[in-house]
Design a protein around this motif. Structure first.
Motif, mmCIF file in Angstrom:
data_model
loop_
_atom_site.group_PDB
_atom_site.id
_atom_site.type_symbol
_atom_site.label_atom_id
_atom_site.label_comp_id
_atom_site.label_asym_id
_atom_site.label_seq_id
_atom_site.Cartn_x
_atom_site.Cartn_y
_atom_site.Cartn_z
ATOM 1 N N VAL A 140 0.840 -1.259 -0.112
ATOM 2 C CA VAL A 140 0.375 -0.119 -0.147
ATOM 3 C C VAL A 140 0.784 1.181 0.052
ATOM 4 O O VAL A 140 0.415 2.464 -1.427
ATOM 5 C CB VAL A 140 -1.026 0.230 1.536
ATOM 6 C CG1 VAL A 140 -1.472 1.250 1.529
ATOM 7 C CG2 VAL A 140 -1.957 -1.215 1.436
ATOM 8 N N THR A 141 1.689 1.040 0.922
ATOM 9 C CA THR A 141 2.703 2.131 1.061
ATOM 10 C C THR A 141 3.466 2.554 -0.619
ATOM 11 O O THR A 141 3.508 3.727 -0.392
ATOM 12 C CB THR A 141 3.923 2.331 2.006
ATOM 13 O OG1 THR A 141 4.738 0.994 1.484
ATOM 14 C CG2 THR A 141 3.059 2.431 3.719
ATOM 15 N N ASN A 142 4.202 1.813 -0.802
ATOM 16 C CA ASN A 142 4.639 2.593 -2.737
ATOM 17 C C ASN A 142 3.651 2.200 -3.325
ATOM 18 O O ASN A 142 4.653 3.186 -4.582
ATOM 19 C CB ASN A 142 4.914 0.313 -2.870
ATOM 20 C CG ASN A 142 6.595 0.382 -2.308
ATOM 21 O OD1 ASN A 142 7.614 0.666 -2.695
ATOM 22 N ND2 ASN A 142 6.835 -0.173 -1.463
ATOM 23 N N ILE A 143 2.355 1.602 -3.514
ATOM 24 C CA ILE A 143 1.293 2.766 -4.051
ATOM 25 C C ILE A 143 1.282 4.248 -4.173
ATOM 26 O O ILE A 143 1.616 5.049 -4.808
ATOM 27 C CB ILE A 143 0.150 1.202 -4.314
ATOM 28 C CG1 ILE A 143 -0.008 0.640 -4.683
ATOM 29 C CG2 ILE A 143 -0.669 2.427 -4.995
ATOM 30 C CD1 ILE A 143 -0.703 -0.413 -4.480
ATOM 31 N N GLY A 172 -4.207 14.783 2.068
ATOM 32 C CA GLY A 172 -5.102 13.189 2.257
ATOM 33 C C GLY A 172 -3.924 12.799 2.456
ATOM 34 O O GLY A 172 -3.657 11.428 3.659
ATOM 35 N N ILE A 173 -3.603 11.617 1.425
ATOM 36 C CA ILE A 173 -2.699 10.332 1.083
ATOM 37 C C ILE A 173 -1.713 10.917 2.139
ATOM 38 O O ILE A 173 -1.485 9.601 2.579
ATOM 39 C CB ILE A 173 -2.622 10.536 0.005
ATOM 40 C CG1 ILE A 173 -3.994 10.538 -1.607
ATOM 41 C CG2 ILE A 173 -1.638 9.724 -0.715
ATOM 42 C CD1 ILE A 173 -3.633 10.321 -2.766
ATOM 43 N N TYR A 174 -1.322 11.837 2.268
ATOM 44 C CA TYR A 174 0.231 11.949 2.598
ATOM 45 C C TYR A 174 -0.216 11.436 4.364
ATOM 46 O O TYR A 174 0.770 11.076 4.780
ATOM 47 C CB TYR A 174 0.950 13.326 2.548
ATOM 48 C CG TYR A 174 2.016 13.442 1.307
ATOM 49 C CD1 TYR A 174 2.463 11.975 0.511
ATOM 50 C CD2 TYR A 174 1.711 14.766 0.387
ATOM 51 C CE1 TYR A 174 3.239 12.536 -0.311
ATOM 52 C CE2 TYR A 174 2.134 14.793 -0.832
ATOM 53 C CZ TYR A 174 2.913 13.249 -1.573
ATOM 54 O OH TYR A 174 4.018 13.424 -2.235
ATOM 55 N N ALA A 175 -1.219 12.111 4.487
ATOM 56 C CA ALA A 175 -1.557 11.832 6.127
ATOM 57 C C ALA A 175 -1.632 10.084 6.283
ATOM 58 O O ALA A 175 -1.041 9.644 7.352
ATOM 59 C CB ALA A 175 -2.829 12.090 6.442
ATOM 60 N N ALA A 186 1.621 8.748 6.539
ATOM 61 C CA ALA A 186 2.352 8.988 7.612
ATOM 62 C C ALA A 186 1.718 7.914 8.403
ATOM 63 O O ALA A 186 3.010 6.635 8.871
ATOM 64 C CB ALA A 186 2.213 9.910 7.936
ATOM 65 N N VAL A 187 0.590 8.091 8.658
ATOM 66 C CA VAL A 187 0.187 6.575 9.617
ATOM 67 C C VAL A 187 0.563 5.263 9.223
ATOM 68 O O VAL A 187 0.778 4.194 9.902
ATOM 69 C CB VAL A 187 -1.451 6.421 9.446
ATOM 70 C CG1 VAL A 187 -2.118 4.909 10.660
ATOM 71 C CG2 VAL A 187 -1.982 8.665 9.843
ATOM 72 N N LEU A 188 0.395 4.234 7.966
ATOM 73 C CA LEU A 188 0.879 3.819 7.128
ATOM 74 C C LEU A 188 2.112 3.565 8.007
ATOM 75 O O LEU A 188 2.669 2.010 8.552
ATOM 76 C CB LEU A 188 0.546 3.213 5.970
ATOM 77 C CG LEU A 188 -0.898 2.797 6.062
ATOM 78 C CD1 LEU A 188 -0.683 3.068 4.104
ATOM 79 C CD2 LEU A 188 -1.214 2.175 6.502
ATOM 80 N N GLU A 189 3.259 4.209 7.516
ATOM 81 C CA GLU A 189 4.748 4.285 8.008
ATOM 82 C C GLU A 189 4.907 4.248 9.443
ATOM 83 O O GLU A 189 5.535 3.675 10.041
ATOM 84 C CB GLU A 189 5.526 5.039 7.455
ATOM 85 C CG GLU A 189 5.361 5.407 5.696
ATOM 86 C CD GLU A 189 6.819 4.642 5.114
ATOM 87 O OE1 GLU A 189 7.145 3.765 5.478
ATOM 88 O OE2 GLU A 189 6.264 4.550 3.896
ATOM 89 N N MET A 190 4.084 4.625 10.427
ATOM 90 C CA MET A 190 4.396 3.994 11.746
ATOM 91 C C MET A 190 3.506 2.893 11.758
ATOM 92 O O MET A 190 4.439 2.061 13.485
ATOM 93 C CB MET A 190 3.010 5.625 12.718
ATOM 94 C CG MET A 190 4.029 7.212 12.447
ATOM 95 S SD MET A 190 3.772 8.391 13.316
ATOM 96 C CE MET A 190 1.528 8.088 12.345
ATOM 97 N N MET A 191 2.432 2.432 11.366
ATOM 98 C CA MET A 191 2.283 1.087 12.041
ATOM 99 C C MET A 191 3.048 0.036 11.286
ATOM 100 O O MET A 191 3.408 -0.824 12.238
ATOM 101 C CB MET A 191 0.979 1.248 10.947
ATOM 102 C CG MET A 191 0.147 1.933 11.868
ATOM 103 S SD MET A 191 -1.798 1.218 10.803
ATOM 104 C CE MET A 191 -1.981 -0.799 10.322
ATOM 105 N N ARG A 192 3.794 0.313 9.625
ATOM 106 C CA ARG A 192 5.387 -0.601 9.714
ATOM 107 C C ARG A 192 6.009 -0.564 10.816
ATOM 108 O O ARG A 192 6.261 -1.653 11.320
ATOM 109 C CB ARG A 192 5.392 0.058 8.292
ATOM 110 C CG ARG A 192 6.651 -0.960 7.927
ATOM 111 C CD ARG A 192 6.222 -1.281 6.606
ATOM 112 N NE ARG A 192 6.460 0.050 5.806
ATOM 113 C CZ ARG A 192 7.551 0.523 4.600
ATOM 114 N NH1 ARG A 192 7.032 -0.697 3.401
ATOM 115 N NH2 ARG A 192 8.229 1.924 4.095
#
Length: 586
Positions: free
Chosen positions: A21-24, A58-61, A64-70
């Motif tokens: 998801v993050t790479n997309i 909105g996409i960047y926010a 950021a949540v996905l990166e913190m989860m990872r």
């Protein structure tokens, strides 16, 4: 190790899904730039710019949540691996000194576990999960124009070649550096343990020179590996920056030739950077990856050799007998027995004194009797069961052991006597202390049984440590008590207490074995075993054995009688009195 990694497999699947998801979503930047250049600037539409900006924010926010989860999941993976492996690894560390050959590093398994946990919690797995998405970015570049795709492929090929070069050049230096790290810390720990003799005998400079030599080789090795890693990282970073500029130039040429849109220039530059960044990250993390891989191999080997073994079926606590038959014992890392062909039998309430010259194998035999060193040949049995049929933790309360060098642990006196048992009985602690004749001494200390003694019992004298160590050996009235030179540091009061303790422990139905050089330690024992040259010279009732194997020296009436002497190492068959030129005092 495989089991611990399997426990985290689902979490890694989650990391892979999040990476997808993050790479997309990482395409947001280049696509936003394309829309700004190709739509907003040409149409001069502010509402379009606002809408695109809000959408991108909105996409960047969300990204950021996905990166913190990872990152948090990776931290939990490292923690889970540590939870699964810390107990067997620490047990292996405690077992390793009993089986270690020369050159082994006792603390290496724990450092290996730290290395694995650090790598699994860091950015290395993220780079690995991002690598499979590199073709997606190259494909999009190819859609912009084939030349963009060819340039990205050439850049990826160059960086991959750098990665393989770093693997080839860093593998051996990293392995040697790990060995130097272990040697360096072993020297530091040995220096801490022997700080007093180093200071008293003026050995600090000589020892510091020895440390400096190892430290110099360590620093040289670290410099070499760090230099290689930094060089590869610098080349990859500068190459990626140069490639971005080349992509900009290529894009400008394509725009001039009307083969691409202006927005494709910026978008292609960003996509190229993103496509190659996982490879650059892998190069930067390659040293950590090699360290983690080597640590895994070492730790797997240690856990395979010394990890938790199958627990044998529980047996009742021994209460009747100790028998030794044809025993031979080899120290770890050696193929030559120190003692051989030792056989004896003892029953509840009996006491054995083991005597003989230095180097005759007395301490080796005492280690074997309590299961520290395994039998290379023959057997040691308690109530008919060999020692390997017992779980050491289950047999431990039935064993009391006082080694030559008594080493206590940081904690209170009560904790040391009770063997750090979480449910220790205060009455049993006091009983053991009284049995060892150290109760009054403990009460005279500032906090009594709660007095903290520091590392290695630092606040105690050697005699006090030995008497508290004796109380620890007698805690719970174990069935088999083995004392290796328990009177080495005792004064006359301590020796009287020792004799009383031996008498009391025998009266309670225990078997007690005392390794001694001084004959007064044999007063409360009824059997004697004479060792010489690693072999059993004589075994039997105390007075009978001493009469056959020792004789007094002719001395003036006013002089004290010399201690009994042991037989020659060459004595065979029926023991004889030693030759006058080779008497060795007990």
């Amino acid at each position: 190790m495989a089991s611990a990694l399997a426990q985290t497999r689902k979490a890694f699947y989650g990391i892979a899904a999040l990476s997808a998801v993050t790479n997309i979503l990482m395409l947001t930047g280049p696509l936003f730039m394309m829309q700004v250049y190709d739509r907003v600037l040409t149409s001069r539409s502010v509402p379009t710019l606002v809408a695109l900006t809000l959408l991108a924010l909105g996409i960047y926010a969300f990204l950021a949540v996905l990166e913190m989860m990872r990152s948090k999941i990776l931290l939990q993976i490292g923690r889970r691996i540590d939870e699964e492996l810390s107990d067997p690894t620490f047990n292996s560390v405690l077992t390793l000194p009993l089986n270690m050959a020369k050159g082994d590093a006792v603390s290496q398994p724990l450092r290996d576990l730290d290395q694995i946990r650090t790598f699994m919690s860091g950015s290395g797995p993220i780079a690995i999960c991002d690598l499979p998405w590199m073709p997606l970015y190259i494909l999009i570049l190819y859609i912009f124009h084939p030349y963009f795709g060819y340039a990205a492929i050439a850049g990826a090929a160059f960086l991959m070649a750098l990665t393989f070069c770093s693997e080839f050049l860093l593998r051996d230096p990293t392995r040697k550096l790990s060995q130097l790290v272990s040697a360096r810390w072993e020297l530091v720990e040995a220096g801490k343990r022997n700080a007093e003799p180093l200071h008293a005998m003026g050995m600090r400079t000589a020892y510091a020179n020895r440390f400096d030599e190892v430290n110099r080789r360590y620093v040289e090795g670290q410099t070499t590996t760090s230099d290689l890693t930094a060089s590869f990282s610098a080349v990859s970073k500068i190459f990626r920056m140069a490639l971005q500029s080349a992509i900009l130039a290529l894009g400008a040429w394509l725009v001039i030739q009307q083969l691409a849109s202006p927005g494709a220039i910026i978008a292609s530059s960003i996509l190229t950077s993103k496509a190659l960044s996982p490879i650059e990250m892998v190069i930067g993390q390659w040293r950590s990856f090699i360290n983690a891989r080597q640590s895994r191999r070492r730790l797997e080997d240690v856990l395979e050799r010394f990890g938790e073994a199958r627990s044998p079926m529980p047996l009742p606590a021994p209460k009747r007998s100790l028998s030794v038959a044809g025993l031979a014992v080899m120290p770890p890392g050696s193929n030559k027995p120190i003692i051989h062909d030792v056989s004896l039998s003892l029953f509840a309430g009996q006491g054995l004194g083991i005597i003989g010259p230095s180097g005759s194998g007395k301490s080796t035999l005492s280690r074997a009797l309590v299961g520290i060193w395994p039998a290379a040949r023959g057997s040691i049995r308690l109530d008919g069961a060999a020692l390997n049929q017992w779980d050491p933790e289950a047999l431990g309360p039935s064993i009391g052991y006082l080694p030559q060098g008594v080493d206590l642990f940081d904690g209170s006196i009560a904790e040391n006597i009770s063997r750090f048992s979480p449910d220790a009985n205060p009455g049993m602690i006091i009983e053991a202390a009284k049995l060892a004749g150290v109760h009054d001494l403990i009460l005279s200390m500032p906090n009594g049984y709660d007095t903290a003694i520091g590392n290695h019992g630092a606040i105690l004298s050697s005699g006090q440590r030995q008497r508290i160590g004796l109380a620890r050996a007698l805690y719970g009235k174990p069935f088999l008590v083995v004392l290796d030179e328990p009177n080495a540091n005792l004064d006359s009061e301590g020796e009287v207490a020792l004799t009383r303790a031996i008498t009391a422990i025998r009266a309670a139905g225990s078997i007690i074995i005392v390794v001694a050089h001084r004959p007064n330690a044999l007063q409360a024992l009824d059997h004697v075993l004479v060792m010489n040259g690693g072999a059993m010279v004589a075994f039997g009732p105390r007075d009978e054995v001493l009469r056959k194997t020792t004789r007094p020296t002719s001395t003036p009436a006013s002089a004290p009688t010399e201690a009994p002497a042991l037989p020659d190492a060459e004595t065979t068959g029926e023991p004889e009195a030693p030759k006058s030129g080779k008497r060795i005092a007990i």
